[in-house]
Design a protein around this motif. Structure first.
Motif, PDB file in Angstrom:
ATOM      1  N   GLU B 712       0.845  -1.182   0.000  1.00 41.41           N
ATOM      2  CA  GLU B 712       0.000   0.000   0.000  1.00 41.41           C
ATOM      3  C   GLU B 712       0.882   1.234   0.000  1.00 41.41           C
ATOM      4  OE1 GLU B 712      -3.557   1.136   2.879  1.00 41.41           O
ATOM      5  OE2 GLU B 712      -3.955  -0.612   1.618  1.00 41.41           O
ATOM      6  N   ARG B 713       0.546   2.168  -0.839  1.00 42.68           N
ATOM      7  CA  ARG B 713       1.298   3.437  -0.892  1.00 42.68           C
ATOM      8  C   ARG B 713       0.305   4.584  -0.816  1.00 42.68           C
ATOM      9  NH1 ARG B 713       5.028   0.885  -0.112  1.00 42.68           N
ATOM     10  NH2 ARG B 713       7.050   0.682  -1.143  1.00 42.68           N
ATOM     11  N   ASP B 714       0.645   5.619  -0.054  1.00 44.48           N
ATOM     12  CA  ASP B 714      -0.207   6.793   0.054  1.00 44.48           C
ATOM     13  C   ASP B 714       0.353   7.936  -0.789  1.00 44.48           C
ATOM     14  OD1 ASP B 714      -1.617   5.288   1.810  1.00 44.48           O
ATOM     15  OD2 ASP B 714      -0.982   6.387   3.624  1.00 44.48           O
ATOM     16  N   ALA B 764      -5.026   6.267  -0.849  1.00 46.76           N
ATOM     17  CA  ALA B 764      -4.262   5.058  -0.549  1.00 46.76           C
ATOM     18  C   ALA B 764      -4.384   4.139  -1.755  1.00 46.76           C
ATOM     19  CB  ALA B 764      -4.811   4.381   0.691  1.00 46.76           C
ATOM     20  N   ARG B 766      -3.627   0.483  -3.308  1.00 48.08           N
ATOM     21  CA  ARG B 766      -3.241  -0.894  -2.983  1.00 48.08           C
ATOM     22  C   ARG B 766      -2.771  -1.557  -4.272  1.00 48.08           C
ATOM     23  NH1 ARG B 766      -4.368  -5.174   0.725  1.00 48.08           N
ATOM     24  NH2 ARG B 766      -4.660  -7.115  -0.430  1.00 48.08           N
TER      25      ARG B 766
END
Lengths: 359, 799
Positions: B712-714, B764, B766
């Protein structure tokens, strides 16, 4: 020997006296740490003679293991105590209310319709639907009700204002036009029910300008009055979910059926405000029925020489009122939240024949 | 249709009881609404005999009586002046319900003296107004016996049960006591008394003639019209038995002349009319009215007629609305000396039409529009002549007749086997023939069947089956199961029906209460929801605020919410699934599932919670759509919805040009119209617009989870404040549709740290690798692509 025993009891006392993690850690460092007392004792092992090692070795190792275990046990004890203390502080008053969630309900009309559909599906009937605004032709003429027929006075019709193309239509007075549409579009054999909203210019304690009907239609070869009787009887028995049901068919008149009969159910109304079925000296009207009139079959393109059929129609609202003891049809359409919750059904109470139509 | 048992017995020789007759009538299709037994409420009262009657010790106007009930002697305190020793009285004992009060009698103490019963007045038994004293029965009444026969003896009670039978519109012939007797006789419950009506010989030629003045296209309006003059009559009250008979069925006695026609109408189903011959100018004519021609009718109202209405006219004016109501000016009254008696046959359809148009309800119309017996035109005339001569004197002229009897009914070729194959019951041929003949049908040896002249509802073999089955007994038709198609019943619901059901159960499961409301609403409210045009108006609404077919279900729900709010229930979740109308044409309706939330967030000790706001109903809507289609909704959501929604807080879901649903907070002006003082939000799902999912068979796609760890990267982007978050999500997804599993907005921020006119939107992402774990370089490359996509929308990565 005594030295080791004394040392062990000293250490164990120190461990059990440790009041928190820090004190316990200090005790661990002081014993098992690099410069701890137990470590120091173990360091002397190298200087012992083989014989001494044989006797002293197990004692030294025993001490180390006992201390290690004691520290672990005390650590877990302290952890539990700390967690207990934290949890005690987190106590909530369980009698406080949770966030409320509204309980949704299914309207009795919908529930009863699902019950009716379940029964008829078992008998092989499909569910046909049609529009509320209907052609005069489908609502009346094709059903053998010509414009001046006295039967049109039996049904006070709502008329819709003239349309852009000059045509004018009615709000259907029964769901029979759905039968017409089905017969026009389907080749026999036909087995359908047609439920839906119907309208008549009528409003008093027992009438509402809008109400609901469900009609059944069977067209096939060799259909006769006996089939009609059987179907109505089976349906009523299944719908009312009571064994002792007594039905009465009596001759009547409808322009679209010949012979025509109406159905009554034996009931007891001697106690005011209460109806009991199966006993008593009263009869309660359920609805009308009959063999589809030859002219209706012909109007709908069905060869009346080859096919015959029967039809019957009951009021859904009325069925709901009878089965579930609801006194006033008008309250069905008022959307009083208290009524909806009182008479409504739970969303997951889906009527089935295996589980029973109702709780 | 009302008649008494004794009246019926004038035509039917029978020993059957009222109850048996009642059951039989219903079973042969003449439904009994009620049988009123005049003595029914008096079964507990008995005959008493006053033994002694002394003055009450403590009251001057009361008497202390001892009364025998045949066995015992009761002490009764009575205030009636006629209470005296030796008379026979109506005695009520403790527990007996007194009809006038509806209460059961109790043992009482009157001025310190116990009273163990009551002697009744006529008023207490609801037998009359007399309350000056107690009823005195005839001396031969037997103490202890039930009182009914003694009351009949005393002339205070009729012994005659009254029947009220509802006649279906096809059975004009049963709107007469004779017709009912004929049906009963055919069913085997007695013997019909038939007596031929003897004609009255005319003493002189009728000075008045009759003509039928019809154009060829209206010739069938009145095929036959007969009449005669009776001169030198003396009108007055009819004989007492006639008055009693009419009163017994609830009809008013007016005068001998009028009562004669009313009696024959009720008895034989033959309406007649009596003109005062001296008030007629010239001769009589049956003709169509002229448009706007007026008639002052017997109900003292003036009716304006049209050319579709038949009238009876003299040489000057229309004098009556034929078959419906006579005229005031030429009616017969006290001073009438010479009368002209009319007997005719009119076309039922024209009578029905005219009666409906003029809104006149009369006994004549009731019978003519159902069809009377043309063969009885002349016998009816003769019968009435006899009664008038008998009751009023005078002498009758010859009969004058215009026109001719309509031809007899056409024969029906009948196959008696139809009784079994269509009627479902085996009836012996002889019995079939007997039944038909008893009903007046003529049956020849080849089963050619001619219906009697009084039956206008029989024109095919099915009608004959009905006649046989209803008389033979419907209860005897055996029930026969329908053939079973499938051993296990196949499903029957259509896709749209299943959708409707899913929407209904799905919404209820989310806490919505289902409503069913009228399909018509007030025009003003319809206008707020895109309706209210002429094409959706009802021509004859039941109320002025229920005059428009609804263009949407929301106004119905808002009105319901306002009513509930007025009762103190403002926080609501209501829904309805039903029709909304696009015009007044059949099939111009759509099936809509509509729901509203109203009110504020619940007051709760934990604070927070949501009220009737946009995102609450958006969640409801998406859940409902998922319940309906069986999958999460993938169609795009765009800003804005029709005018009844809040312009900035509403949205639309469409698939191509097809709007599937619209939702949002409702416009404050709309809410004000409904007098709803709390916020409301809602949605409408157009069930017919949702396309069918492509059927891929019953098997689900194989479950193939990725073995690789998802990451996961924001990202936080600064974008124009007006840019829809959905656009950013879309752009981010497009960076790599295979790798990016979901993109969710978890923060939106405007204010300090973000330039004016901009906002920060944090998402966010995914990422789900499918083939291999991603390397740092690959992840970095994807992140670059994501940012690049957002930059195209004018976004900058927030540092």
């Amino acid at each position: 020997m005594t030295d080791i025993a004394a040392l062990q009891s000293d250490i164990l006392a120190q461990i059990s006296a440790a009041a928190d993690e820090a004190a316990l850690e200090a005790a661990r460092v002081g014993t098992l740490g690099k410069k701890g007392s137990v470590s120091a004792l173990l360091a002397t092992m190298g200087k012992l003679t083989p014989e001494e090692r044989k006797t002293q070795g197990p004692l030294f190792n025993g001490l180390r293991d006992t201390v290690t275990e004691a520290i672990a046990a005390r650590k877990s004890q302290l952890g539990d105590a700390e967690l207990d203390a934290r949890l005690a502080g987190e106590t909530l008053d369980v009698t406080l209310p949770a966030r409320s969630e509204n309980s949704g309900t299914i309207h009795p009309i919908s529930q009863v319709l699902d019950e009716v559909v379940a029964i008829f599906a078992e008998l092989g009937f499909g569910v046909a639907e049609g529009p509320d605004v209907e052609f005069d032709d489908y609502n009346f003429t094709k059903l053998n009700i010509p414009p001046d027929h006295p039967a049109r006075q039996m049904q006070d019709t709502f008329y819709v204002a003239p349309q852009a193309d000059g045509s004018s239509h009615v709000l259907r007075t029964h769901t029979s036009p759905v039968q017409v549409r089905t017969m026009l579009n389907t080749k026999p054999p036909i087995r359908i029910i047609s439920p839906g909203r119907t309208y008549r210019v009528d409003s008093d304690a027992t009438h509402s300008p809008m109400f609901h009907q469900v009609e059944a239609l069977v067209v096939d070869k060799g259909i006769h009055l006996g089939h009609l009787k059987w179907t109505v009887e089976q349906f009523c028995k299944a719908f009312f979910e009571i064994d002792q049901i007594e039905l009465r068919a009596r001759p009547s008149f409808f322009p679209f059926t010949e012979p025509s009969l109406e159905w009554d159910m034996r009931c007891d109304r001697s106690v005011p405000g209460k109806i009991t079925f199966g006993t008593g000296n009263d009869w309660l009207e359920l609805g009308g029925s009959g063999m589809v009139h030859r002219k209706v079959l012909e109007n709908c393109g069905i060869d009346a020489g080859q096919y015959s059929g029967f039809a019957f129609g009951f009021g859904l609202d009325r069925m709901a009122m009878l089965k579930y003891g609801m006194p006033d049809i008008r309250s069905f359409f008022e959307s009083d939240l208290r009524w909806l919750k009182h008479y409504g059904f739970q969303p997951l109470d889906i009527p089935t024949l295996d589980g029973g139509l109702s709780r | 249709m009302k008649f008494t048992l004794s009246w019926l017995k004038e035509h039917l020789d029978t020993e059957a009881s009222a109850a048996e007759i009642g059951d039989r009538l219903t079973s042969i299709g003449l439904e009994v609404e009620s049988i009123t037994d005049p003595g029914a409420g008096l079964k507990d009262f008995i005959v008493g005999e006053v033994i002694t009657a002394e003055k009450h010790p403590n009251a001057d106007k009361l008497r202390l009586c001892t009364v025998s009930d045949g066995k015992d002697t009761l002490q009764i305190v009575c205030g009636a002046p006629n209470a005296r020793a030796g008379i026979k009285v109506v005695l009520a004992r403790p527990g007996t319900v007194i009809p006038a009060t509806g209460d059961a009698l109790k043992i009482g103490k009157i001025r310190d003296v116990e009273s163990r019963g009551m002697m009744c007045s006529a008023r207490e038994l609801l037998l009359g107004e007399d309350h000056n004293g107690i009823i005195e029965l005839k001396a031969n009444a037997k103490p202890g016996a039930t009182v009914v026969s003694a009351l009949v003896e005393a002339g205070l009670l009729s012994s005659d049960p009254l029947f009220d039978v509802s006649i279906t519109p096809n059975r004009g012939d049963a709107a007469s006591v004779f017709g009912i007797a004929r049906d009963l006789a055919a069913s085997g419950l007695g013997k019909l008394k038939t007596e031929k009506v003897q004609p009255v010989a005319g003493k002189f030629p009728s000075p008045k003639t009759i003509t039928l003045d019809f154009t060829p296209e209206n010739k069938d309006a009145c095929p036959i019209f007969a009449g005669r003059l009776i001169r030198g009559v003396k009108n007055g009250p009819a004989p007492q038995w006639v008055q009693d008979r009419l009163k017994s069925v609830g009809m008013k006695s007016i005068s001998a002349l009028v009562d004669a026609t009313n009696l024959i109408a009720q008895d034989r189903g033959r309406p007649l009319h009596v003109f005062d011959a001296d008030k007629l100018s010239g001769n009589l004519h049956a003709r169509m009215a002229q448009d706007h021609e007026q008639v002052l009718a017997l109900d003292e109202k003036t009716y304006v007629l049209d050319s579709e209405t038949i009238v009876i006219a003299d040489d000057s004016f229309a004098r009556g609305i034929a078959g419906i109501m006579g005229g005031m000016d030429t009616g017969s009254f006290e001073d009438t000396k010479n009368v002209f008696l009319e007997s005719a046959w009119f076309d039922p359809a024209r009578i029905a039409r005219a009666g409906r148009k003029q809104a006149i309800i009369s006994d004549a119309r009731y019978r003519f529009e159902r069809g009377v017996d043309p063969q009885f035109v002349l016998p009816g005339l003769e019968l009435c002549t006899q009664l008038i001569l008998e009751w009023c004197g005078g002498e009758a002229s010859d009969v004058v007749i215009a026109g001719a009897l309509p031809p007899p009914h056409k024969p029906i070729a009948f196959d008696p086997a139809l009784v079994e194959s269509f009627g479902g019951i085996q009836v012996p041929r002889d019995e079939i023939k007997r039944i038909l003949e008893a009903l007046g049908f003529v049956v020849d040896s080849n089963w050619l069947v001619v219906p009697p002249s009084w039956r206008h509802d029989v024109d095919g073999p099915a009608d004959l089956v009905e006649e046989v089955v209803r008389i033979y007994g419907l209860t005897d038709v055996p029930s026969v199961p329908l053939a079973r198609g499938n051993a296990v019943a196949a499903p029957v619901l259509s896709k749209s029906q299943r959708r409707t059901r899913a929407a209904r159960r799905g919404l209820a499961a989310r806490g919505f209460n289902e409503c069913v409301t009228f399909s018509f609403i007030a025009r003003d409210q319809a206008k707020l929801f895109g309706g209210g045009d002429d094409a959706r108006q009802l021509s004859n609404p039941i109320a002025s605020d229920l005059d428009a077919l609804r263009p949407s279900i929301l106004p119905s729900l808002l009105a319901a919410a306002a009513r509930n709010a007025a009762r103190g229930f403002a926080n609501l979740q209501l829904f309805e699934i039903g029709a909304a109308f696009e015009s007044g044409m059949p099939e111009a309706q759509k099936t809509v599932a509509a729901a509203i939330r109203t009110g504020h967030a619940e007051r709760h000790w934990q604070k927070g919670g949501e009220g009737a706001e946009l995102f609450a109903v958006k969640a409801d809507l998406l859940a409902a759509l998922e319940a309906i289609t069986g999958a999460p909704m993938s169609a795009p959501i765009t800003q804005g919805a029709p005018a009844w929604y809040h312009p900035g807080r509403s949205g639309t879901i469409a698939m191509g040009p097809k709007v599937i649903a619209q939702f949002g907070e409702l416009h404050p002006k709309v809410l004000a119209t409904f007098d709803l003082k709390v916020p409301a939000a809602g949605f409408e799902i157009f069930l017919d617009a949702i396309p069918d999912a492509k059927s891929k068979g019953k098997a689900k796609p194989l479950f193939a989870p990725s073995p690789f760890q998802a990451i996961e990267r924001d990202f936080a982007f600064v974008v124009d404040a007006k840019l829809a978050a959905g656009e950013i999500v879309k752009a981010v997804k497009q960076a790599d549709r295979a790798l990016i599993d979901t993109v969710s907005v978890f923060d939106v921020y405007e204010g300090k740290g973000v330039p004016d006119g901009k906002k920060s939107v944090a998402v966010a992402v995914r990422i789900q690798p499918k083939d291999a774990t991603l390397t740092e370089t690959e992840i970095e490359a994807l992140a670059q692509k994501i940012v690049a996509g957002a930059v195209k929308l004018g976004a900058t990565l927030r540092s």
